[in-house]
Design an enzyme around this catalytic site. Sequence first.
Site, PDB file in Angstrom:
ATOM      1  CE  LYS A   1      19.505 112.389 -22.676  1.00 15.34           C
ATOM      2  NZ  LYS A   1      20.602 113.512 -23.175  1.00 15.34           N
ATOM      3  CB  SER A   2      25.489 108.915 -21.498  1.00 10.58           C
ATOM      4  OG  SER A   2      25.291 110.257 -20.912  1.00 10.58           O
TER       5      SER A   2
ATOM      6  NE  ARG B   1      23.020 122.523 -25.622  1.00 10.58           N
ATOM      7  CZ  ARG B   1      22.929 121.179 -25.318  1.00 10.58           C
ATOM      8  NH1 ARG B   1      22.040 120.482 -25.465  1.00 10.58           N
ATOM      9  NH2 ARG B   1      24.057 120.776 -24.369  1.00 10.58           N
TER      10      ARG B   1
ATOM     11  CD  GLN C   1      27.280 116.911 -24.797  1.00 11.44           C
ATOM     12  OE1 GLN C   1      27.386 117.768 -25.609  1.00 11.44           O
ATOM     13  NE2 GLN C   1      26.210 116.456 -24.544  1.00 11.44           N
TER      14      GLN C   1
ATOM     15  CG  ASP D   1      22.715 116.114 -17.657  1.00 10.00           C
ATOM     16  OD1 ASP D   1      23.275 117.106 -18.017  1.00 10.00           O
ATOM     17  OD2 ASP D   1      23.387 115.049 -18.153  1.00 10.00           O
TER      18      ASP D   1
ATOM     19  NE  ARG E   1      19.002 115.717 -18.082  1.00 11.36           N
ATOM     20  CZ  ARG E   1      18.625 114.562 -18.374  1.00 11.36           C
ATOM     21  NH1 ARG E   1      17.961 113.694 -17.563  1.00 11.36           N
ATOM     22  NH2 ARG E   1      19.264 113.711 -19.171  1.00 11.36           N
TER      23      ARG E   1
HETATM   24  C1  S3P Z   1      26.680 114.041 -21.973  1.00 14.37           C
HETATM   25  C2  S3P Z   1      27.575 114.814 -21.161  1.00 14.37           C
HETATM   26  C3  S3P Z   1      26.999 115.981 -20.580  1.00 14.37           C
HETATM   27  C4  S3P Z   1      25.673 116.016 -20.247  1.00 14.37           C
HETATM   28  C5  S3P Z   1      24.892 115.572 -21.453  1.00 14.37           C
HETATM   29  C6  S3P Z   1      25.362 114.183 -21.655  1.00 14.37           C
HETATM   30  C7  S3P Z   1      27.187 112.731 -22.639  1.00 14.37           C
HETATM   31  O1  S3P Z   1      27.556 117.220 -21.300  1.00 14.37           O
HETATM   32  O2  S3P Z   1      25.198 117.274 -19.847  1.00 14.37           O
HETATM   33  O3  S3P Z   1      23.295 115.467 -20.766  1.00 14.37           O
HETATM   34  O4  S3P Z   1      26.587 111.870 -22.936  1.00 14.37           O
HETATM   35  O5  S3P Z   1      28.470 112.633 -23.156  1.00 14.37           O
HETATM   36  P1  S3P Z   1      28.937 117.862 -21.370  1.00 14.37           P
HETATM   37  O6  S3P Z   1      29.759 116.743 -20.849  1.00 14.37           O
HETATM   38  O7  S3P Z   1      29.306 118.637 -22.598  1.00 14.37           O
HETATM   39  O8  S3P Z   1      28.756 118.835 -20.179  1.00 14.37           O
END
Ligand code: S3P
Length: 432
Positions: free
Chosen positions: A19-20, A119, A166, A317, A392
């Site tokens: 996903k990322s 959020r 993020q 996660d 999740r």
């Molecule tokens: C993600 C970063 C994580 C993770 C999310 C995806 C990303 O969040 O929990 O599911 O793709 O950059 P944080 O880095 O804000 O904790």
Amino acid sequence: MPFNYKSFIKGTYFPPGDKSISHRILILAGQVIGKSEISNLLEGEDVLNTLKAMKQLGVQIKKKDKKYFVFGTPPGGLFQPNQKIDFGNSGTGIRLISGLISSNNIEVKLVGDRSLSKRPMKRVTEHLSKIGAKVELNKGLFPPIKLKGSGNAIPLTFEIIIPSAQIKSAIMLSALNTNGTVKIKEFKTTRDHTENMLKSMGYNIKVRENSTHRFIEMKNNKELKTINYNVPGDPSSAAFFISAACLRPGSKLVVKNILFNKTRIGFIKTLKNMGGNIKITHRKKIHNELIADLQIEQTKKLNSTVLKPSDIPLQVDEIPILSIAASFANGLTVFKGLKELTVKESNRLLLIHENLKKIGVKSEIKNYDLYIFGNNDLKKGGATIRHNDDHRILMAFYISNMICKKNNIIKDKSCVNTSYPAFFKDISQFCN
Ligand code: S3P
């Protein structure tokens, strides 16, 4: 096949695309003039919302024979959308694209669903305001985000105090259209896919790490190059099957083509420490990302473990599914420093605790530390799981049927589409 405490995990499994990485490749390929090609893109709702967002911002994306072709706009060349952009459930989508927009001369309203609207966004937008973007948030904290980007972003040095990929990635994306050097200091435990992808695309980026921190320097004096990217399997999705295989002696699972980036596989180390029999084979590096196959052949029951706060970002996660493994492991497991879990798609810390209690597992929360009193006995089960549409939490507690005498009840399973639309199909294929 019914899925319950008699089930084993068996077979050869290709997890869905990460996903990322799927979010990032759509965004970064969308910043290059020319044709980039993506295969194995995760077709979950979160990623499809990022895809739609990029289209609204002027990027052309076409699908043919399971492949996506992206024809981007250059940095700074995003189009003014004529409507608000809806990111659904996706924190990654809204935060990363806020960063991208912040250094473009356009004005956009970014919205999300009920969960996303609760959020925290200020953790990202406070940085974007400093470079010259104008930001308005609901109650000063939450989406909708009203964002007016600056065509003349100021190059700054940032220090990020929450370990969050993020936040970092939002700043990095803003840097793509910022003249001068942008410097970032952050915790080295956050995922580094944006960095790795930018390196593969020929960008001028330098990354350095010490024992605790990562230092990033970006200069937009080199053009981004088009890229052909085959998205590797998502460790966070595979974690449900890997954990299930480890907690059930007799399971035999081969996992193919899984993303093996060190910032993403904390849970594999944790399961190994608990007695999970996981072997890593066929390691390779593609586009600066490690990829591997795994072989799980479980013969013994698991034991408890302790995670310290600095371990958490490496498996942020995966804590919901690790909680299920810990419940069925001998002894007291402690996951320390779970504050970030309270601001995910739901308050995951509370929901894990509440649902563990419902299925018959004793747990306690003290100062954001989670204590799970595990043993190898089957739990009573038969509970109605509260998942608050958090994908999740739902998947983790579906897997909990493996450790319960009576299956649990889960109403409205549609939120798995967020990250793993084929979850139930894969359960029926690999669990027997
Ligand atoms: C993600 C970063 C994580 C993770 C999310 C995806 C990303 O969040 O929990 O599911 O793709 O950059 P944080 O880095 O804000 O904790």
